[in-house]
Design a protein around this motif. Structure first.
Motif: not given
Length: 262
Positions: A73-89
């Protein structure tokens, strides 16, 4: 080792498609870099299908196997902090070990949007194809109904398609008007390279009066790409949803989705 399914949205404007390429920026590369930064693992994700350069997604799905102890359940939030703004998990969940986001999928829905206003909507120009002259939307709606069912879609795919056969099933295909926007929604068990865009380009000819609605069936039965219209621009196409059956992902073994290449 866990298998994690992920739902992702992205603005395809500045990407050279979803799948990793020897050149150009891709969605897959950005996600895999984010996973590497997060867990230290060199992981290759498996997408539900490839979207072409400039094509967007609201509901792309991928899966990957990980040895990380990060709670699912933490993967979405964790990945979004490391992804560019044109990709959202949007979501992440556990799936069976043999779940495969492409092979397990049962249905996919795409949307193609036309801006019919006299002048383009400056805020939506990256997601709509501007067509300022009048279109016969009723004729287009009649035409697309000829494609519903199981058919050989050779006429409506790129000559560069590498698939062993071009038989696909379209479950739904219809138009909706929203203000000055005309949306084509099309759902099938799989899509060929440029299939939705060739269908849309041909329907635009119907809307312009260059073809009759019944010509969509004639072109389909002709099984020649040269019979159909042009390939519509990619920026107005969005992958809306990928479905895995009423039984959820556990029902995936009954599916035979072919990889698409829009």
């Amino acid at each position: 080792m866990r298998n994690i399914g992920v739902k992702v949205s992205y603005d395809g404007t500045n990407f050279n498609g979803f799948q990793s390429q020897p050149y150009g920026r891709t969605v897959q590369d950005e996600i895999e870099k984010a996973i590497k930064h997060l867990s230290g693992e060199n992981i290759i994700i498996i997408g539900s299908g490839r979207t072409d350069a400039g094509v967007h997604a609201l509901g792309q799905v991928f899966n990957f196997h990980t040895s990380s102890t990060i709670p699912t359940e933490r993967w979405a939030i964790a990945l979004n902090t490391r992804l560019p703004k044109d990709i959202v998990i949007l979501d992440a969940w556990n799936v069976p070990d043999n779940f495969h986001s492409r092979r397990s999928a049962k249905r996919k829905t795409y949307r193609y949007t036309i801006d019919m206003g006299k002048f383009p909507d400056v805020f939506a120009r990256s997601y709509r194809f501007h067509h300022p002259t009048k279109l016969n939307a009723e004729a287009m709606a009649e035409g697309v109904r000829h494609l519903i069912g199981t058919h050989d879609f050779t006429s409506y795919t790129s000559i560069h398609s590498t698939k062993p056969h071009h038989i696909r099933t379209i479950y739904e295909a219809y138009f909706e008007q929203e203000g000055g926007a005309l949306h084509l929604y099309i759902t099938g068990n799989g899509f060929l390279y440029n299939m939705v865009r060739v269908i849309m380009g041909t329907l635009l000819w119907v809307g312009q009066g260059k073809l009759k609605p019944d010509d969509m069936k004639r072109i389909l039965e002709g099984k020649l790409r040269s019979l159909a219209g042009p390939t519509a621009m990619p920026h107005a196409l969005t992958l809306m949803d990928v479905e895995y059956g009423e039984g959820g992902v556990a029902d995936h073994l009954n599916s035979s989705m072919d990889e698409d290449d829009e």
